[in-house]
Design a protein around this motif. Structure first.
Motif, PDB file in Angstrom:
ATOM      1  N   GLN A 223       3.987   5.749  -5.505  1.00 26.73           N
ATOM      2  CA  GLN A 223       3.951   5.751  -6.971  1.00 26.73           C
ATOM      3  C   GLN A 223       2.916   6.769  -7.458  1.00 26.73           C
ATOM      4  OE1 GLN A 223       2.703   2.114  -8.762  1.00 26.73           O
ATOM      5  NE2 GLN A 223       4.057   2.336 -10.518  1.00 26.73           N
ATOM      6  N   GLN A 224       1.739   6.768  -6.792  1.00 31.17           N
ATOM      7  CA  GLN A 224       0.673   7.707  -7.185  1.00 31.17           C
ATOM      8  C   GLN A 224       1.136   9.154  -6.997  1.00 31.17           C
ATOM      9  OE1 GLN A 224      -2.600   6.369  -4.848  1.00 31.17           O
ATOM     10  NE2 GLN A 224      -3.138   4.724  -6.279  1.00 31.17           N
TER      11      GLN A 224
ATOM     12  N   ALA B 115       0.854  -1.203   0.000  1.00 28.27           N
ATOM     13  CA  ALA B 115       0.000   0.000   0.000  1.00 28.27           C
ATOM     14  C   ALA B 115       0.882   1.243   0.000  1.00 28.27           C
ATOM     15  CB  ALA B 115      -0.922  -0.016   1.217  1.00 28.27           C
ATOM     16  N   HIS B 116       1.980   1.209   0.779  1.00 28.28           N
ATOM     17  CA  HIS B 116       2.893   2.347   0.863  1.00 28.28           C
ATOM     18  C   HIS B 116       3.554   2.593  -0.501  1.00 28.28           C
ATOM     19  CE1 HIS B 116       5.722   5.170   2.560  1.00 28.28           C
ATOM     20  NE2 HIS B 116       6.736   4.467   2.111  1.00 28.28           N
TER      21      HIS B 116
ATOM     22  N   GLU C 275       3.018  14.324  -9.199  1.00 24.64           N
ATOM     23  CA  GLU C 275       4.030  15.380  -9.284  1.00 24.64           C
ATOM     24  C   GLU C 275       4.563  15.530 -10.708  1.00 24.64           C
ATOM     25  OE1 GLU C 275       5.529  14.983  -4.671  1.00 24.64           O
ATOM     26  OE2 GLU C 275       6.891  14.362  -6.292  1.00 24.64           O
ATOM     27  N   ALA C 276       4.690  14.385 -11.390  1.00 27.67           N
ATOM     28  CA  ALA C 276       5.236  14.410 -12.754  1.00 27.67           C
ATOM     29  C   ALA C 276       4.233  14.980 -13.755  1.00 27.67           C
ATOM     30  CB  ALA C 276       5.631  12.994 -13.179  1.00 27.67           C
TER      31      ALA C 276
END
Ligand code: BYC
Length: 343
Positions: free
Chosen positions: A335-336, A329-330, A341-342
């Motif tokens: 990743q999300q 989950a972390h 941000e990208a």
């Protein structure tokens, strides 16, 4: 050409034919070229790397052996881990913790090496937890007292090194490279066990008797660790032909006996075998009969601690589910965030 390489079923055979020898499949021209290149590499004592072509039976044999080896490392943590809280001094406790941690590390290198062959760690662990996969017979015996911890280091790790040094020259690159580090660490494990016993043998009569008793209980089990006699070893011929195994079960067992006899003398213990004697003609020690019925009963799940060992591994896996879920989950959250941000 390794025509035997097609005598191992590849798992795709008809269910009705299970138990029968697989019929060699005809090779198309491209497969025949790949097979010839593979055979030439093996004959030249070269290494096979993960993304290179290999016969399916070679891949299967490696997954079987490396995963069994990995399982042995992590099940092998249990009999000694049991003594961490009861070690006789801070020094011995620190050494034992380091050793048990090393075994966990060996399991990780080996699972990683096996994963390069296309089998996931979850699949391998499932095979262990459901009793389909084997692990070393030796870890199904109890460690009854502190002398057992020393004897496990001296004899069990000693046998492991004897078996594993030739695996540093295994034809499959990732396994061979993992074994280099494993063997360095195993060598420390063997020495710490021998040193702990040397100290006990300078102690009281009771301590000396404990060491002798532990040697009596472990000696024959350690000889059986090397696997069945060559004549009854179904995997040996092919394993050796492929450069996976370099020295046969019986030859390794003999080397272990010959190396251990002088060590026992220095320690001041008797190896429990009335037939053990130097054979001048063979330039090797003769030794008595191993109880193969007991070995097979243990390998097949009926040793003194099989149920306890498997139960402990399954419990650890189930108890650790929340850690795996939280880590996943972390990682997903991170990743999300990175994707946001990208954007
Ligand atoms: N226990 O045809 P064979 C360690 C099985 S040390 C259970 O000769 P192969 C450690 C064998 O798997 C221990 N099963 O097979 C030390 C086969 O069954 P399958 C681990 C055994 O593969 C200290 C059947 O009997 N070391 O890790 O050519 C602290 C017929 O045998 C045993 C390794 O795994 C046994 N003792 O040779 C912590 C080293 N012996 O698979 C950890 C790598 C045999 O056909 N492995 N069997 O159902 C090897 O070198 C080889 O796999 C073996 C067996 C020499 C063990």
């Amino acid at each position: 050409m390794y025509t035997q390489s097609f005598s191992v079923p590849d798992g795709t055979e008809d269910v009705k034919s299970v138990g029968l020898k697989a019929i060699p499949k005809a090779l198309n021209a491209q497969d025949a070229d790949l097979q010839a290149a593979f055979d030439a590499r093996i004959d030249a004592d070269g290494r096979i790397e993960p993304r290179e072509w290999m016969p399916e039976a070679y891949r299967k044999t490696l997954v079987r052996q490396i995963s069994q080896h990995a399982h042995s490392e992590i099940v092998g943590m249990l009999p000694e881990g049991n003594w961490v809280s009861r070690a006789p001094s801070l020094k011995r406790k620190t050494i034992l913790i380091a050793k048990v941690q090393d075994e966990a590390g060996h399991g990780l290198y080996l699972y990683s090496a096996a994963e390069t062959l296309g089998t996931s760690r979850d699949q391998m662990l499932d095979a262990l937890h459901t009793g389909k996969a084997k692990y070393s017979s030796i870890f199904n015996y109890p460690t009854l007292n502190w002398a057992d911890v020393g004897v496990v280091g001296w004899l069990v790790d000693g046998a492991a090194i004897m078996n594993q040094v030739p695996l540093c020259r295994c034809s499959y690159g990732p396994y061979a490279r993992a074994m280099v580090r494993v063997c360095k660490e195993e060598s420390f494990h063997q020495r710490q066990g021998y040193e702990a016993l040397l100290v006990m043998m300078q102690g009281t009569a009771e301590q000396k008797a404990m060491v002798q008793d532990a040697v009596n209980r472990w000696w024959w089990k350690c000889l059986a660790m090397f696997g069945p006699p060559d004549a009854d070893s179904p995997n040996s011929a092919q394993g050796m032909r492929w450069g996976i195994k370099r020295i046969s079960n019986d030859d390794l067992r003999q080397k272990f006996v010959d190396a251990t006899v002088p060590q026992a003398k220095v320690l001041g213990v008797t190896l429990p075998d009335p037939d053990l004697k130097w054979n001048e003609a063979r330039q090797a020690h003769d030794y008595g009969q191993i109880d193969w019925d007991e070995f097979w009963a243990t390998v097949n799940g009926n040793g003194p601690c099989n149920k306890e060992r498997l139960g402990a591994r399954v419990k650890a896996w189930n108890d650790g589910a929340w850690v795996r879920e939280a880590a996943l989950a972390h990682a997903q959250k991170q990743q999300q965030r990175q994707m946001k941000e990208a954007a």
